[in-house]
Design a protein around this motif. Structure first.
Motif, PDB file in Angstrom:
ATOM      1  N   MET A   1      -0.758   2.076  -4.262  1.00  0.00           N
ATOM      2  CA  MET A   1      -1.444   1.073  -5.073  1.00  0.00           C
ATOM      3  C   MET A   1      -0.578  -0.178  -5.195  1.00  0.00           C
ATOM      4  O   MET A   1       0.648  -0.090  -5.143  1.00  0.00           O
ATOM      5  N   THR A   2      -1.233  -1.303  -5.368  1.00  0.00           N
ATOM      6  CA  THR A   2      -0.529  -2.567  -5.568  1.00  0.00           C
ATOM      7  C   THR A   2      -1.184  -3.340  -6.704  1.00  0.00           C
ATOM      8  O   THR A   2      -2.358  -3.126  -7.028  1.00  0.00           O
TER       9      THR A   2
ATOM     10  N   GLY B   1       7.978   2.444  -6.642  1.00  0.00           N
ATOM     11  CA  GLY B   1       9.214   1.726  -6.886  1.00  0.00           C
ATOM     12  C   GLY B   1       9.055   0.460  -7.695  1.00  0.00           C
ATOM     13  O   GLY B   1      10.034  -0.253  -7.915  1.00  0.00           O
ATOM     14  N   ALA B   2       7.822   0.133  -8.126  1.00  0.00           N
ATOM     15  CA  ALA B   2       7.539  -1.161  -8.776  1.00  0.00           C
ATOM     16  C   ALA B   2       8.177  -2.281  -7.957  1.00  0.00           C
ATOM     17  O   ALA B   2       8.809  -3.198  -8.483  1.00  0.00           O
ATOM     18  N   GLU B   3       7.993  -2.191  -6.637  1.00  0.00           N
ATOM     19  CA  GLU B   3       8.713  -3.066  -5.708  1.00  0.00           C
ATOM     20  C   GLU B   3       7.919  -4.316  -5.353  1.00  0.00           C
ATOM     21  O   GLU B   3       6.817  -4.244  -4.806  1.00  0.00           O
ATOM     22  N   LEU B   4       8.486  -5.456  -5.680  1.00  0.00           N
ATOM     23  CA  LEU B   4       7.933  -6.736  -5.251  1.00  0.00           C
ATOM     24  C   LEU B   4       7.898  -6.786  -3.725  1.00  0.00           C
ATOM     25  O   LEU B   4       8.898  -6.483  -3.069  1.00  0.00           O
TER      26      LEU B   4
ATOM     27  N   ASP C   1      12.314   4.946  -5.226  1.00  0.00           N
ATOM     28  CA  ASP C   1      11.468   5.861  -4.465  1.00  0.00           C
ATOM     29  C   ASP C   1      10.437   6.588  -5.331  1.00  0.00           C
ATOM     30  O   ASP C   1       9.771   7.507  -4.846  1.00  0.00           O
ATOM     31  N   MET C   2      10.279   6.160  -6.589  1.00  0.00           N
ATOM     32  CA  MET C   2       9.385   6.863  -7.499  1.00  0.00           C
ATOM     33  C   MET C   2       8.180   5.999  -7.875  1.00  0.00           C
ATOM     34  O   MET C   2       8.227   4.768  -7.802  1.00  0.00           O
ATOM     35  N   GLU C   3       7.123   6.671  -8.270  1.00  0.00           N
ATOM     36  CA  GLU C   3       5.892   5.982  -8.647  1.00  0.00           C
ATOM     37  C   GLU C   3       6.001   5.497 -10.088  1.00  0.00           C
ATOM     38  O   GLU C   3       6.293   6.266 -11.004  1.00  0.00           O
TER      39      GLU C   3
ATOM     40  N   PHE D   1       5.583  -2.593 -15.511  1.00  0.00           N
ATOM     41  CA  PHE D   1       5.604  -1.262 -14.904  1.00  0.00           C
ATOM     42  C   PHE D   1       6.603  -0.383 -15.647  1.00  0.00           C
ATOM     43  O   PHE D   1       7.629  -0.877 -16.145  1.00  0.00           O
ATOM     44  N   SER D   2       6.317   0.914 -15.690  1.00  0.00           N
ATOM     45  CA  SER D   2       7.169   1.845 -16.432  1.00  0.00           C
ATOM     46  C   SER D   2       7.454   3.101 -15.620  1.00  0.00           C
ATOM     47  O   SER D   2       6.570   3.655 -14.967  1.00  0.00           O
ATOM     48  N   LEU D   3       8.716   3.548 -15.681  1.00  0.00           N
ATOM     49  CA  LEU D   3       9.137   4.833 -15.134  1.00  0.00           C
ATOM     50  C   LEU D   3       9.851   5.586 -16.240  1.00  0.00           C
ATOM     51  O   LEU D   3      10.799   5.065 -16.837  1.00  0.00           O
ATOM     52  N   LYS D   4       9.408   6.806 -16.509  1.00  0.00           N
ATOM     53  CA  LYS D   4      10.025   7.623 -17.551  1.00  0.00           C
ATOM     54  C   LYS D   4      10.713   8.829 -16.932  1.00  0.00           C
ATOM     55  O   LYS D   4      10.309   9.328 -15.875  1.00  0.00           O
ATOM     56  N   SER D   5      11.766   9.283 -17.615  1.00  0.00           N
ATOM     57  CA  SER D   5      12.458  10.482 -17.164  1.00  0.00           C
ATOM     58  C   SER D   5      11.488  11.651 -17.119  1.00  0.00           C
ATOM     59  O   SER D   5      10.499  11.702 -17.855  1.00  0.00           O
ATOM     60  N   SER D   6      11.786  12.588 -16.225  1.00  0.00           N
ATOM     61  CA  SER D   6      10.889  13.716 -15.990  1.00  0.00           C
ATOM     62  C   SER D   6      11.727  14.922 -15.589  1.00  0.00           C
ATOM     63  O   SER D   6      12.955  14.827 -15.423  1.00  0.00           O
TER      64      SER D   6
END
Length: 283
Positions: free
Chosen positions: A1-2, A18-21, A77-79, A92-97
């Motif tokens: 997705m973008t 990666g919330a990568e530009l 490398d994470m969504e 964008f957010s990445l939480k520990s898992s």
């Protein structure tokens, strides 16, 4: 997705992975971010978290427990989840898992906030310690600026004239060997020979802004006032240059395996937030 954000001057597109530009285009459809051709380098602008660079033997310890982390960490490398969106802003957010805790035993949230302001894209990192103990981390940017035409038509002009001392890398680690970049009025002409030993790693840099020049004309400006360290990198014959504001850098050969004692590491108290921002301006 973008996800795509825009204003009257620019359009920016970000991958949820990666919330990568991966794109900044002006209103004439000129592209300023590297296309990611894997023949050279298959990334565009990864975030480096929870480490920057390489750990010695890719390992570290917390409370005598050994963990493994690959170069630049796992966030790239994470969504990520898109948690807020307006016409010119995306968060964008990445939480520990369970997956991240096996590699990095800390509860966190990493937010990456993209905002278009006139002819500038502002990128903000927000790190939240959601655990009950101090959390060591590094964070850094790795945007690849596309350089159409002849690489040697370009130069970098630093904000200040200064002693640009950088550390050499050996086996991806910071060595004790240093060199000084010779400048003229703060300008360094680009050539691939500069990068024959990999990235230029500046542990400290007085300039908090630099401008990429094309045929002596301003092309792109990167402002990084919040960041103490800087990396500059490309690959041989690749038509891009990475301008990388950092908190932290690779291990040295003599580095402690204790992550809390790692050179350049940040430590965030329980329940506290860390924020930093840099910008990419089209000139």
């Amino acid at each position: 997705m973008t996800t795509t954000i825009s204003n009257s001057a620019l359009t920016a597109s970000v991958k949820h992975s990666g919330a990568e530009l991966f794109s900044i285009k002006d209103n004439q459809n000129n592209e300023y971010i590297w296309e990611g051709n894997p023949d050279f380098w298959g990334k565009h602008s990864p975030v480096l978290f929870p480490i920057v660079g390489t750990l010695k033997n890719n390992t570290y310890k917390i409370k005598d427990q050994e963990y493994n982390l690959s170069r630049h960490g796992f966030a790239r490398d994470m969504e990520f989840e898109l948690i807020d969106k307006t016409e010119n802003k995306a968060v964008f957010s990445l939480k520990s898992s369970e997956e991240t805790l096996k590699k990095y035993p800390f509860e966190f949230e990493l937010q990456i906030i993209y905002t278009l302001n006139e002819n500038s894209l502002d990128l903000e990192y927000k790190v939240i310690n959601k655990g009950e103990e101090k959390m060591p981390f590094s964070i850094g940017a790795h945007p690849a600026i596309a350089l159409p035409d002849n690489f040697e038509d370009y130069a970098i002009k630093f904000e200040k004239e200064e002693n640009l001392k950088y550390n050499l890398l050996e086996n991806d680690l910071i060595s004790s060997k240093t060199k000084v970049l010779e400048t003229s009025d703060g300008i360094i002409p680009l050539n691939y020979e500069l990068f024959k030993n990999d990235a230029l790693v500046f542990k400290t840099v007085e300039s908090k802004s630099l401008t990429i020049l094309k045929n002596a004309n301003p092309y792109i400006q990167v402002d990084y006032k919040d960041f103490p360290s800087l990396g500059i990198w490309t690959k041989e014959n690749a038509p891009f240059i990475c301008i990388e504001p950092w908190f932290g850098y690779s291990d040295t050969a003599h580095n402690s395996v204790d992550l809390f004692k790692k050179e350049g590491i940040l430590v965030l108290d329980a329940g506290q937030n860390f924020r930093s921002q840099f910008s990419i301006k089209v000139l």
